[in-house]
Enzyme design. Structure first.
Site, mmCIF file in Angstrom:
data_model
loop_
_atom_site.group_PDB
_atom_site.id
_atom_site.type_symbol
_atom_site.label_atom_id
_atom_site.label_comp_id
_atom_site.label_asym_id
_atom_site.label_seq_id
_atom_site.Cartn_x
_atom_site.Cartn_y
_atom_site.Cartn_z
ATOM 1 N N MET A 48 0.841 -1.199 0.000
ATOM 2 C CA MET A 48 0.000 0.000 0.000
ATOM 3 C C MET A 48 0.881 1.257 0.000
ATOM 4 S SD MET A 48 -3.468 -0.908 1.954
ATOM 5 C CE MET A 48 -2.898 -0.746 3.622
ATOM 6 N N HIS A 55 9.235 -3.283 3.412
ATOM 7 C CA HIS A 55 8.762 -3.542 2.046
ATOM 8 C C HIS A 55 9.939 -3.866 1.120
ATOM 9 C CE1 HIS A 55 5.542 -0.525 3.366
ATOM 10 N NE2 HIS A 55 4.825 -1.581 3.039
ATOM 11 N N GLY A 167 4.925 -10.201 4.139
ATOM 12 C CA GLY A 167 5.701 -10.077 5.371
ATOM 13 C C GLY A 167 5.051 -10.788 6.552
HETATM 14 P P1 AMP Z 1 1.507 -2.884 3.459
HETATM 15 O O1 AMP Z 1 2.024 -1.833 2.533
HETATM 16 O O2 AMP Z 1 1.504 -2.480 4.893
HETATM 17 O O3 AMP Z 1 0.199 -3.467 2.988
HETATM 18 O O4 AMP Z 1 2.561 -4.080 3.389
HETATM 19 C C1 AMP Z 1 2.893 -4.672 2.170
HETATM 20 C C2 AMP Z 1 3.673 -5.933 2.445
HETATM 21 O O5 AMP Z 1 4.863 -5.596 3.181
HETATM 22 C C3 AMP Z 1 2.887 -6.923 3.318
HETATM 23 O O6 AMP Z 1 3.132 -8.236 2.857
HETATM 24 C C4 AMP Z 1 3.475 -6.694 4.679
HETATM 25 O O7 AMP Z 1 3.385 -7.819 5.539
HETATM 26 C C5 AMP Z 1 4.927 -6.391 4.346
HETATM 27 N N1 AMP Z 1 5.555 -5.649 5.430
HETATM 28 C C6 AMP Z 1 5.082 -4.542 6.053
HETATM 29 N N2 AMP Z 1 5.888 -4.178 7.071
HETATM 30 C C7 AMP Z 1 6.888 -5.089 7.102
HETATM 31 C C8 AMP Z 1 8.033 -5.281 7.927
HETATM 32 N N3 AMP Z 1 8.295 -4.473 8.943
HETATM 33 N N4 AMP Z 1 8.856 -6.323 7.668
HETATM 34 C C9 AMP Z 1 8.597 -7.175 6.640
HETATM 35 N N5 AMP Z 1 7.527 -7.046 5.829
HETATM 36 C C10 AMP Z 1 6.682 -6.026 6.046
#
Ligand code: AMP
Length: 300
Positions: A48, A55, A167
């Site tokens: 997102m 990310h 993640g």
């Molecule tokens: P989001 O943009 O929050 O929807 O996250 C996109 C992807 O990045 C998802 O698969 C999350 O689980 C992963 N993600 C977000 N924060 C982290 C983190 N601190 N470590 C590893 N992966 C992450």
């Protein structure tokens, strides 16, 4: 479509690479088709945006392990049960592009809401999530995982990736997506990547930028509380451990929404008296100065 070239140093040789930025699903389809014809493996990292090192660790792994690394940035309105949370969600397109230019991502897909939801945001349809949406996050964010499932269906149909990178930070989301891949009989392999943390242990999150510096510094307590549970699970009575962990969080001035130990596969509550050989996960959601933070740890 726009392609931004950048130089990448590989074995001391500069290789010009492109980051292709596209907005329309039709353009994405064209790129996927071209690469499929060449039998290239396709990796996909849905996000997102407001990208951080967490990310980027997924993107780097995807780029290492597949031949076409696609990253999507789309703030999905249907997964926000709280409209205010959606409005406040950070958008940093320029810096997202700059950060992706430091990786070997090949394609950045940034569709509009109309592109992704030509049928409108409302729907009567529900997707069977096998009870995974009834616990923890699902209990406190009704409709959230239906929104996740709905956007994942669209993105997975568009990208048909060989590998999907997500993640562990969003453990329940990974479980939901693993379930979806199974019920849709997709061949995509889900690669769950470790949680990247700030120096004090706080799990990196796009939401962290809404924390004041003081709150952000104190929020390392969330990881400490989780590891307190992990390290004592086989030593002390479970209710006592959970109570102490909640107390740690409360003493830092935060409010625990839930802190639970569940079966790591189906996320259902466990009977601790017989959970000896079960793989477990401890998940937490915390309110810190109006910002909701989640984290988890596996318990062996
Ligand atoms: P989001 O943009 O929050 O929807 O996250 C996109 C992807 O990045 C998802 O698969 C999350 O689980 C992963 N993600 C977000 N924060 C982290 C983190 N601190 N470590 C590893 N992966 C992450």
């Amino acid at each position: 479509m726009c392609a931004i070239p950048r130089l990448f140093l590989f074995n001391s040789v500069s290789i010009p690479l492109m980051l292709v930025i596209i907005h329309s699903p039709a353009q994405l389809q064209e790129i996927i088709n071209q690469n499929r014809k060449k039998n290239r493996t396709i990796g996909f990292v849905p996000t997102m945006g407001a990208l951080h090192e967490g990310h980027l660790s997924l993107v780097r792994k995807c780029a290492r392990e597949t031949q076409l690394c696609i990253v999507s940035v789309f703030v999905n309105p249907t997964q926000f049960n709280d409209p205010k949370d959606f409005e406040k969600y950070p958008v940093h397109t320029q810096s997202d592009v700059e950060k992706l230019l430091t990786t070997r991502a090949d394609v950045l897909f940034m569709p509009s809401v109309d592109d992704m939801y030509p049928e409108g945001l409302q729907t009567e349809d529900t997707i069977d999530l096998g009870g995974l949406d009834q616990v923890m996050e699902g209990r406190f964010r009704p409709g959230h995982f239906q929104g996740v499932a709905r956007i994942m269906k669209k993105l997975l149909l568009m990208t048909q990736p060989d590998k999907l990178y997500m993640g562990q930070k969003d453990y329940q989301q990974c479980a939901v997506v693993a379930h979806l891949l199974k019920i849709w009989k997709m061949k995509t392999k889900l690669v769950i990547c470790p949680t990247k943390r700030e120096k004090n242990g706080l799990a990196m999150s796009s939401r962290n930028e809404r924390l004041s510096p003081e709150t952000r510094a104190k929020a390392g307590v969330i990881k400490s509380a989780l590891y307190y549970v992990k390290n004592n699970y086989h030593k002390l009575p479970v209710e006592l451990i959970l109570e102490k962990a909640r107390l740690k969080i409360r003493e830092a001035g935060f409010e625990t929404e839930y802190l639970e130990i569940a079966d790591a596969r189906n996320l259902q509550p466990v009977d601790h008296s017989i959970s000896k050989n079960q793989k477990l996960v401890c998940c937490v959601a915390v309110w810190a100065d109006g910002v909701r933070l989640i984290d988890n740890v596996l318990i062996d």
